[in-house]
Design an enzyme around this catalytic site. Sequence first.
Site, PDB file in Angstrom:
ATOM      1  N   LYS A   1       0.151 -14.514  11.663  1.00 39.66           N
ATOM      2  CA  LYS A   1      -1.548 -14.989  12.691  1.00 39.66           C
ATOM      3  C   LYS A   1      -0.133 -14.436  14.393  1.00 39.66           C
ATOM      4  CE  LYS A   1      -3.953 -17.897  15.017  1.00 39.66           C
ATOM      5  NZ  LYS A   1      -3.824 -17.958  16.519  1.00 39.66           N
TER       6      LYS A   1
ATOM      7  N   TYR B   1      -8.186  -7.742  10.926  1.00 40.39           N
ATOM      8  CA  TYR B   1      -7.716  -8.554   9.918  1.00 40.39           C
ATOM      9  C   TYR B   1      -9.366  -8.631   9.106  1.00 40.39           C
ATOM     10  CZ  TYR B   1      -8.223 -11.076  14.257  1.00 40.39           C
ATOM     11  OH  TYR B   1      -8.756 -11.150  15.286  1.00 40.39           O
TER      12      TYR B   1
ATOM     13  N   LYS C   1      -0.424 -23.620  11.832  1.00 45.80           N
ATOM     14  CA  LYS C   1       0.498 -23.039  13.191  1.00 45.80           C
ATOM     15  C   LYS C   1       2.064 -23.344  12.650  1.00 45.80           C
ATOM     16  CE  LYS C   1      -2.484 -21.955  16.604  1.00 45.80           C
ATOM     17  NZ  LYS C   1      -1.853 -22.464  18.138  1.00 45.80           N
TER      18      LYS C   1
ATOM     19  N   CYS D   1      20.052  -9.854  51.369  1.00 42.00           N
ATOM     20  CA  CYS D   1      20.798  -9.820  49.951  1.00 42.00           C
ATOM     21  C   CYS D   1      21.800 -10.241  49.640  1.00 42.00           C
ATOM     22  CB  CYS D   1      21.238  -7.959  50.198  1.00 42.00           C
ATOM     23  SG  CYS D   1      22.278  -7.739  48.727  1.00 42.00           S
TER      24      CYS D   1
ATOM     25  N   CYS E   1      16.656  -5.863  48.531  1.00 38.89           N
ATOM     26  CA  CYS E   1      17.821  -4.742  49.152  1.00 38.89           C
ATOM     27  C   CYS E   1      17.636  -4.010  50.475  1.00 38.89           C
ATOM     28  CB  CYS E   1      18.999  -5.108  48.530  1.00 38.89           C
ATOM     29  SG  CYS E   1      20.478  -4.654  49.847  1.00 38.89           S
TER      30      CYS E   1
ATOM     31  N   CYS F   1      24.673  -1.166  49.686  1.00 40.56           N
ATOM     32  CA  CYS F   1      25.409  -2.640  49.330  1.00 40.56           C
ATOM     33  C   CYS F   1      26.093  -2.084  48.045  1.00 40.56           C
ATOM     34  CB  CYS F   1      23.815  -2.693  48.362  1.00 40.56           C
ATOM     35  SG  CYS F   1      23.652  -4.385  47.179  1.00 40.56           S
TER      36      CYS F   1
HETATM   37  S1  IVH Z   1      -9.090 -14.359  10.998  1.00 46.81           S
HETATM   38  C1  IVH Z   1     -13.757 -15.670  10.957  1.00 46.81           C
HETATM   39  N1  IVH Z   1      -6.864 -13.375  11.281  1.00 46.81           N
HETATM   40  O1  IVH Z   1      -5.950 -15.674  15.936  1.00 46.81           O
HETATM   41  C2  IVH Z   1     -12.427 -15.576  11.565  1.00 46.81           C
HETATM   42  N2  IVH Z   1      -7.147 -14.681  13.133  1.00 46.81           N
HETATM   43  O2  IVH Z   1      -8.007 -18.420  16.069  1.00 46.81           O
HETATM   44  C3  IVH Z   1     -11.451 -15.444  13.183  1.00 46.81           C
HETATM   45  N3  IVH Z   1      -5.489 -14.035  14.495  1.00 46.81           N
HETATM   46  O3  IVH Z   1      -9.021 -15.165  17.458  1.00 46.81           O
HETATM   47  C4  IVH Z   1     -10.242 -14.817  12.808  1.00 46.81           C
HETATM   48  N4  IVH Z   1      -3.853 -13.452  13.804  1.00 46.81           N
HETATM   49  O4  IVH Z   1      -7.059 -13.416  17.377  1.00 46.81           O
HETATM   50  C5  IVH Z   1      -7.675 -13.845  11.756  1.00 46.81           C
HETATM   51  N5  IVH Z   1      -5.136 -12.817  10.852  1.00 46.81           N
HETATM   52  C6  IVH Z   1      -5.299 -12.879  10.955  1.00 46.81           C
HETATM   53  C7  IVH Z   1      -5.062 -13.726  12.654  1.00 46.81           C
HETATM   54  C8  IVH Z   1      -5.917 -14.834  13.946  1.00 46.81           C
HETATM   55  C9  IVH Z   1      -4.449 -13.324  14.643  1.00 46.81           C
HETATM   56  C10 IVH Z   1      -5.932 -14.970  16.423  1.00 46.81           C
HETATM   57  C11 IVH Z   1      -7.663 -14.112  16.526  1.00 46.81           C
HETATM   58  C12 IVH Z   1      -9.075 -14.868  16.301  1.00 46.81           C
HETATM   59  C13 IVH Z   1      -7.622 -16.278  16.852  1.00 46.81           C
HETATM   60  C14 IVH Z   1      -8.052 -17.101  15.770  1.00 46.81           C
END
Ligand code: IVH
Length: 675
Positions: A123, A232, A321, A415, A433, A438
């Site tokens: 992510k 992605y 996360k 300064c 400055c 200086c």
């Molecule tokens: S998939 C239907 N894949 O995370 C699937 N999102 O809340 C929708 N993001 O707005 C997203 N890496 O900006 C997906 N490998 C990844 C991702 C990714 C980052 C972000 C994306 C999205 C948010 C998800």
Amino acid sequence: MTAETSQKLKNAQQEHAELSNQLHRHNYLYHSLDKPEISDAEYDKLMQRLLQLEKNFPQLVSSESPSQRVGSTPLDSFPQAIHASPMLSLENAFGPEDLREFDTRLKRFLARDKAIEYLCEMKLDGVAVALTYENGQLVRGATRGDGTSGEEITQNVRTIGAIPLRLQNDYPQQLEVRGEIYMELEAFRKMNEQRREEGETTFANPRNVTAGSLRQLDSKLTASRPLTISCYGVGAISDSKPRSHSELLASLRRWGLKVNLETVKVAADIEQVIERYQELQELRDQLPFEIDGMVVKVNSRTLQQELGEKSRTPRWAIACKFPPRQETTLLESVRYQVGRTGAITPVANLHPVNVSGVIVSSASLHNWDEIERLGIKIGDTVIVERAGDVIPDIVKVITEKRTGNEQEIPEPSECPACGSPVLREADAVVPRCQGLSCPAQLKESLKHFCSRGAMDIEGLGDRLIDQLLRLELVKSVADLYRLEKEQLFQFERMGDKLAEKLLTAIDASKQRPLERFLFGLGIRHVGSHLAKVLSRQFGSLDALAAVNRDQLLATHEIGPQVAESVTRFFADPSNLRVLKELKQFGVAPLATEQLRGDKLSGKVFVFTGALERFSRKEGESLVEAEGARASGSVSKKTDYVVAGPGAGSKLAKAEQLGLTVLSEEEFLELIGKES
Ligand code: IVH
């Protein structure tokens, strides 16, 4: 049109088409596959030729010409863009338990016992975009907005090298591809460093600057930011029916789009997903970009369809996360740093705190806009965060913890180094400055002039520069070449041999190429890249000193701000005096073309570990000067890995791949610097 002009146009058209093809191809090799076949300088040469042709024959310019990446006329506002299908967001999970629950939920929904195959993606922490391709051509780029419609930022996305302007191979006629635009940590660090060198303020973190860059009405500004993308998914696709998400990603890559495929893993069941989640958490610190979690997707597209979506999130995917690398601490006081151009930057002194293994005791506050944005005061309890190896950042103030004794962060009226008055111009975010002499500015200018990326005077570091200034032996960079051995004996721990070595190093710097000399002069807005551009275009210092604003503006990549700054620099009598003195001392910079060897042309270097002999940035300048390139991550395409003490996973990977690993000394020897 005469037969002769018609023939000329025909030739130009043909050359233009060939150059465009070459540039598109090299762009793809460099950005999407990280497998360049030519050096940056060779790429620049092809681009220069293309621009020249387009200047002579404007009818050759089309929206898919590689020249269009440099940005175009500023807009007044962004039009609205409606997405082909809603840009959904993801539900969040926070660990193995949530993941197992997700798996159970899906099985219940599908009424099945059999394991579900998942795809694990990183992510990325950037900004989501949708790119529309019609008949293989990029016709639109849009931000997510509220999910249904966003802002059309086509001009801006066109400037991003990793986004193809046209697709290749068996692409579908209609495609809306989705991905995350982001900035690699190394590029972010480099950009901030360059901004510091150019006397500009620095950015807080890669995500903010990515979002800000995409929202620029002037696409030339976006073009100057080192953004990249990872695709992605898709919002709409014709002709093609991939059976799985992994197949879809592979197709996207085949059509020329950038997909971080190497980091994507298929998991046979949820337990393998959990293993990958744990693996990624460990890998997190070594990645060249910031990730804030892992995205888990059902791999089968049929199952995805069966599962469908809820109002704003798909049922078939979830974001797991990572725990944030954040801690709470106290902002005890604020100190001020004076840069080479007089810019005064506020720095927070924090009560030392351990943020996932690293003791953090200070953080840059960047500028007064940032202070205002955070609403931060001295005495505040704040949240600090580490992102990759970037300097820690204050992300938030916990206002509930206020006692009423907190104090505003004052903007200095004088300064801190020389006491001269400071001035904050109308659109500036930091004060500067105004002192002509200086010591802090002079010290920073000297340090910059002597640094490896500039005149590379070995041995002339912080400590010696301090002493030179204290003894008033040096008042400008020209005075360095006036130094005599006896004067150096006044320094602490300076013997005959060391003094000799230093004078030899100073002497050797007289032969540095023009681009390094120009960079070393510290002309505002002229960082190492533009110094190269100026050197290549004008060839000598005398020629550059004689150019006017219009000649500068006619140069590719030189805008009004830089033109103004360069002409102002060469119009200043005290600067001219220093340049004249330098010339008298035999400082004779020549343009690089006359000097450069190409033994390392096209090679890829990775620097890792705690480098002691030079900074990472200096190493990069050295390899670039030899026509090679530095990268942040080790792969099969890496030619050399330069490892300092404490090198970890990158070194291990290099060894595993059987790459050539160099010590710092071996590296210096390779590029012809004595070790
Ligand atoms: S998939 C239907 N894949 O995370 C699937 N999102 O809340 C929708 N993001 O707005 C997203 N890496 O900006 C997906 N490998 C990844 C991702 C990714 C980052 C972000 C994306 C999205 C948010 C998800």
